[in-house]
Design an enzyme around this catalytic site. Structure first.
Site, mmCIF file in Angstrom:
data_model
loop_
_atom_site.group_PDB
_atom_site.id
_atom_site.type_symbol
_atom_site.label_atom_id
_atom_site.label_comp_id
_atom_site.label_asym_id
_atom_site.label_seq_id
_atom_site.Cartn_x
_atom_site.Cartn_y
_atom_site.Cartn_z
ATOM 1 N N ARG A 1 0.850 -1.100 0.131
ATOM 2 C CA ARG A 1 -0.100 0.001 0.013
ATOM 3 C C ARG A 1 0.729 1.403 -0.143
ATOM 4 N NH1 ARG A 1 -3.188 -2.815 3.364
ATOM 5 N NH2 ARG A 1 -5.125 -3.959 2.160
ATOM 6 N N LYS B 1 3.592 11.273 -11.080
ATOM 7 C CA LYS B 1 2.504 10.461 -11.899
ATOM 8 C C LYS B 1 3.245 9.344 -12.153
ATOM 9 C CE LYS B 1 -0.349 13.703 -14.458
ATOM 10 N NZ LYS B 1 -0.567 14.344 -15.895
ATOM 11 N N GLU C 1 10.116 17.718 -25.315
ATOM 12 C CA GLU C 1 9.528 18.117 -23.787
ATOM 13 C C GLU C 1 10.137 19.388 -23.716
ATOM 14 O OE1 GLU C 1 7.215 16.789 -22.601
ATOM 15 O OE2 GLU C 1 7.053 14.682 -22.999
ATOM 16 N N LYS D 1 8.675 22.512 -14.236
ATOM 17 C CA LYS D 1 7.770 21.305 -14.085
ATOM 18 C C LYS D 1 7.528 21.341 -12.466
ATOM 19 C CE LYS D 1 5.950 16.996 -14.451
ATOM 20 N NZ LYS D 1 5.833 15.832 -15.095
ATOM 21 N N GLU E 1 -3.533 17.653 -10.879
ATOM 22 C CA GLU E 1 -4.052 18.075 -12.281
ATOM 23 C C GLU E 1 -5.385 18.558 -12.504
ATOM 24 O OE1 GLU E 1 -2.171 15.993 -15.504
ATOM 25 O OE2 GLU E 1 -4.368 15.967 -16.489
ATOM 26 N N ARG F 1 -1.908 22.101 -13.873
ATOM 27 C CA ARG F 1 -0.728 21.171 -14.623
ATOM 28 C C ARG F 1 -1.340 20.578 -15.938
ATOM 29 N NH1 ARG F 1 1.583 16.121 -11.088
ATOM 30 N NH2 ARG F 1 2.485 15.171 -12.937
ATOM 31 N N ASN G 1 0.345 19.046 -20.549
ATOM 32 C CA ASN G 1 -0.191 18.142 -21.632
ATOM 33 C C ASN G 1 -0.293 18.671 -23.013
ATOM 34 O OD1 ASN G 1 -0.907 16.177 -19.697
ATOM 35 N ND2 ASN G 1 -2.789 16.867 -19.186
ATOM 36 N N HIS H 1 0.220 16.329 -25.749
ATOM 37 C CA HIS H 1 0.019 14.979 -25.574
ATOM 38 C C HIS H 1 -1.174 14.308 -25.935
ATOM 39 C CE1 HIS H 1 3.400 16.317 -23.319
ATOM 40 N NE2 HIS H 1 3.732 14.951 -22.535
ATOM 41 N N HIS I 1 -0.221 10.751 -27.318
ATOM 42 C CA HIS I 1 -0.506 9.748 -26.611
ATOM 43 C C HIS I 1 -1.159 8.659 -27.711
ATOM 44 C CE1 HIS I 1 -0.206 10.956 -22.206
ATOM 45 N NE2 HIS I 1 0.878 10.980 -22.836
ATOM 46 N N HIS J 1 8.353 8.536 -26.867
ATOM 47 C CA HIS J 1 7.280 9.301 -26.416
ATOM 48 C C HIS J 1 7.543 10.659 -26.931
ATOM 49 C CE1 HIS J 1 4.312 11.168 -23.679
ATOM 50 N NE2 HIS J 1 5.542 11.714 -22.944
HETATM 51 P P1 NAD Z 1 12.884 4.733 -21.880
HETATM 52 O O1 NAD Z 1 12.832 4.913 -20.505
HETATM 53 O O2 NAD Z 1 12.166 3.832 -22.279
HETATM 54 O O3 NAD Z 1 14.246 5.022 -22.082
HETATM 55 C C1 NAD Z 1 14.741 4.967 -23.357
HETATM 56 C C2 NAD Z 1 15.811 4.361 -23.788
HETATM 57 O O4 NAD Z 1 17.028 4.956 -23.200
HETATM 58 C C3 NAD Z 1 16.002 2.802 -23.137
HETATM 59 O O5 NAD Z 1 16.239 1.834 -24.143
HETATM 60 C C4 NAD Z 1 16.767 2.716 -21.974
HETATM 61 O O6 NAD Z 1 17.517 1.534 -21.716
HETATM 62 C C5 NAD Z 1 17.904 4.050 -22.446
HETATM 63 N N1 NAD Z 1 18.433 4.789 -21.454
HETATM 64 C C6 NAD Z 1 18.111 5.353 -20.337
HETATM 65 N N2 NAD Z 1 19.184 5.706 -19.926
HETATM 66 C C7 NAD Z 1 20.067 5.764 -20.607
HETATM 67 C C8 NAD Z 1 21.552 6.203 -20.629
HETATM 68 N N3 NAD Z 1 21.918 7.057 -19.348
HETATM 69 N N4 NAD Z 1 22.341 6.036 -21.629
HETATM 70 C C9 NAD Z 1 22.006 5.264 -22.509
HETATM 71 N N5 NAD Z 1 20.652 4.549 -22.733
HETATM 72 C C10 NAD Z 1 19.999 4.901 -21.688
HETATM 73 O O7 NAD Z 1 11.973 6.103 -22.231
HETATM 74 P P2 NAD Z 1 12.030 7.813 -21.708
HETATM 75 O O8 NAD Z 1 12.055 8.480 -23.189
HETATM 76 O O9 NAD Z 1 13.041 8.015 -20.881
HETATM 77 O O10 NAD Z 1 10.755 7.919 -21.296
HETATM 78 C C11 NAD Z 1 9.504 7.849 -21.755
HETATM 79 C C12 NAD Z 1 8.526 7.446 -20.634
HETATM 80 O O11 NAD Z 1 8.177 8.660 -19.886
HETATM 81 C C13 NAD Z 1 6.995 7.312 -21.382
HETATM 82 O O12 NAD Z 1 6.544 6.059 -21.044
HETATM 83 C C14 NAD Z 1 6.257 8.437 -21.050
HETATM 84 O O13 NAD Z 1 4.798 8.234 -20.779
HETATM 85 C C15 NAD Z 1 6.884 8.798 -19.750
HETATM 86 N N6 NAD Z 1 6.526 9.981 -19.361
HETATM 87 C C16 NAD Z 1 6.094 10.276 -17.947
HETATM 88 C C17 NAD Z 1 5.986 11.479 -17.484
HETATM 89 C C18 NAD Z 1 5.542 11.411 -16.036
HETATM 90 O O14 NAD Z 1 5.011 12.834 -15.669
HETATM 91 N N7 NAD Z 1 5.303 10.311 -15.073
HETATM 92 C C19 NAD Z 1 6.331 12.589 -18.186
HETATM 93 C C20 NAD Z 1 6.928 12.410 -19.429
HETATM 94 C C21 NAD Z 1 7.015 10.979 -19.656
HETATM 95 N N1 GLY Z 2 3.823 14.840 -18.171
HETATM 96 C C1 GLY Z 2 2.531 15.582 -17.637
HETATM 97 C C2 GLY Z 2 2.475 15.782 -16.210
HETATM 98 O O1 GLY Z 2 3.358 15.322 -15.432
HETATM 99 O O2 GLY Z 2 1.492 16.055 -15.900
#
Ligand code: NAD
Ligand code: GLY
Length: 362
Positions: free
Chosen positions: A121, A143, A185, A227, A237, A241, A245, A248, A252, A265
């Site tokens: 939890r 998030k 971003e 941010k 949100e 917030r 988006n 997005h 998405h 992404h």
């Molecule tokens: P990812 O986590 O898949 O990483 C992309 C690639 O980079 C992977 O293959 C990973 O192994 C590699 N990698 C990571 N760090 C590395 C490094 N230092 N050196 C070499 N390779 C490395 O993708 P991402 O772009 O980091 O994240 C995308 C995700 O984030 C999406 O699912 C998106 O929805 C999410 N996201 C969430 C929020 C939120 O507020 N929670 C905001 C924006 C994006």
């Molecule tokens: N990436 C959108 C949010 O964090 O609200």
């Protein structure tokens, strides 16, 4: 340069985002300061652990056992992968005093965050983001979640971390395409808050792609500052917030209709920002100058995956399953000029399709 500490306010307690090249070295001290030291579990991906794990293991010495390694990349952001984290935590007999450290990109951060939100939890979470995307965006704001085959991030929670440690030096190993995905971003922050970020990407592009700390660190710091301010003002949100988006809704939908295979992404968000700018321009709320600037900076960063085989009707259908639909109404963020936004709640399917067609979608 000394690391910058940015405070984020959250219902479950404020937390710092520490940003600085070399700041990773302060991990043990930061964990101690936040009282997070007793039981640590690191979750990462094989790629990230191979590149940066030894340094983290050395810093934490005997405080951590073997890391939990799970796949990353958008296709791995599933309930099935999440189950592997729970299994590892149960086998390690992690109890409520555990702090889970997510070492990786946004996919690792979102999945590990959801595991931390739900295991027993809720247990404590630390983010060490290793992609530009994760440093400027996903590690901040609480998030967390996973995708469903029918829609992006549909299963999740708000679970703020206790600490975010963003060291731009770890980005030096990031492939160019991943780095570029994070820059989209940053463009978003330029559009919604600080237009000079768009100028920075234009004028310092070569230095940014060369991972020159002098260019990268201020961009990461300013993005984190934006941010942090937005999520501190509106954690759940309900208003401000939503500006995050921008781009997005279509982004998405593009990810979902291509089964999370085609786009990073950030790349999907890049198309989404152009679509949002086209809709805003069509309505007369986005000035032509802003539309041109958004198109220009996105184009300048390099080629995006093709979209000409995609059907506008499918993408429009996918937007209806988006999280941003509230009581049947889609909240669509548009630019009202670089640095400012507003929301439209009456974007029609026809307008959306017209915008998609300007990007070559059928
Ligand atoms: P990812 O986590 O898949 O990483 C992309 C690639 O980079 C992977 O293959 C990973 O192994 C590699 N990698 C990571 N760090 C590395 C490094 N230092 N050196 C070499 N390779 C490395 O993708 P991402 O772009 O980091 O994240 C995308 C995700 O984030 C999406 O699912 C998106 O929805 C999410 N996201 C969430 C929020 C939120 O507020 N929670 C905001 C924006 C994006
Ligand atoms: N990436 C959108 C949010 O964090 O609200």
């Amino acid at each position: 340069m000394a690391a910058t500490r940015i405070e984020v306010t959250a219902g479950a307690g404020a937390y710092p985002v520490v940003v600085g090249a070399g700041a990773l070295d302060s991990l043990p001290a930061l964990l101690d300061d936040a009282g997070l030291g007793s039981q640590l579990v690191v979750v990462s991906s094989p790629i990230v652990w191979e590149l940066h794990g030894r340094r983290v293991a050395t810093l934490l010495k005997k405080r951590v056992k073997a890391p939990v390694l799970i796949p990353d990349g958008e296709r791995a952001k599933t309930l099935q992968t999440l189950a592997r984290i729970y299994e590892a935590l149960i086998k390690a007999r992690a109890d409520r005093s555990v702090t889970i450290i997510a070492l990786g990109g946004g996919v690792i951060g979102d999945m590990v965050g959801f595991a931390a939100a739900s295991y027993l939890r809720g247990v404590r979470l630390v983010h060490i983001p290793t992609t530009l995307m994760a440093q400027v965006d996903s590690a901040i704001g609480g998030k967390v979640g996973v995708n469903h085959a029918l829609g992006k991030n549909l299963i999740g929670a708000f679970h703020p971390p206790k600490l975010v440690l963003a060291d731009p030096a770890v980005l030096s190993t990031l492939p160019r395409r991943e780095f570029r995905a994070g820059l989209y971003e940053v463009i978003k922050y330029g559009v919604i808050a600080t237009p000079s970020l768009i100028t920075d990407i234009h004028t310092k592009r070569a230095a940014l792609f060369a991972h020159d700390a002098v260019a990268v660190e201020p961009v990461v710091r300013e993005s984190c500052r934006i941010k942090a301010a937005i999520v501190s003002a509106d954690e759940r949100e309900s208003g401000e917030r939503r500006t995050l988006n921008f781009g997005h809704t279509v982004g998405h939908a593009l990810e979902a209709v291509t089964d999370y295979r085609r786009f990073r992404h950030g790349e999907a968000v890049a198309y989404g920002m152009i679509a949002a700018a086209e809709i805003g321009a069509h309505r007369g709320v986005t000035p032509a100058r802003a539309l041109d600037a958004i198109r220009a900076v996105v184009t300048e960063l390099g080629p995006l995956p093709p979209v000409s085989d995609l059907r506008a009707s499918e993408i429009v259908a996918a937007t209806k399953r988006d999280k941003k639909v509230v009581s049947g109404t889609l909240h669509f963020v548009v630019s009202t000029g670089l640095g400012t936004t507003s929301e439209l709640t009456d974007v029609t399917d026809k307008e959306l399709k017209l915008a998609l067609k300007t990007m070559g979608i059928r």
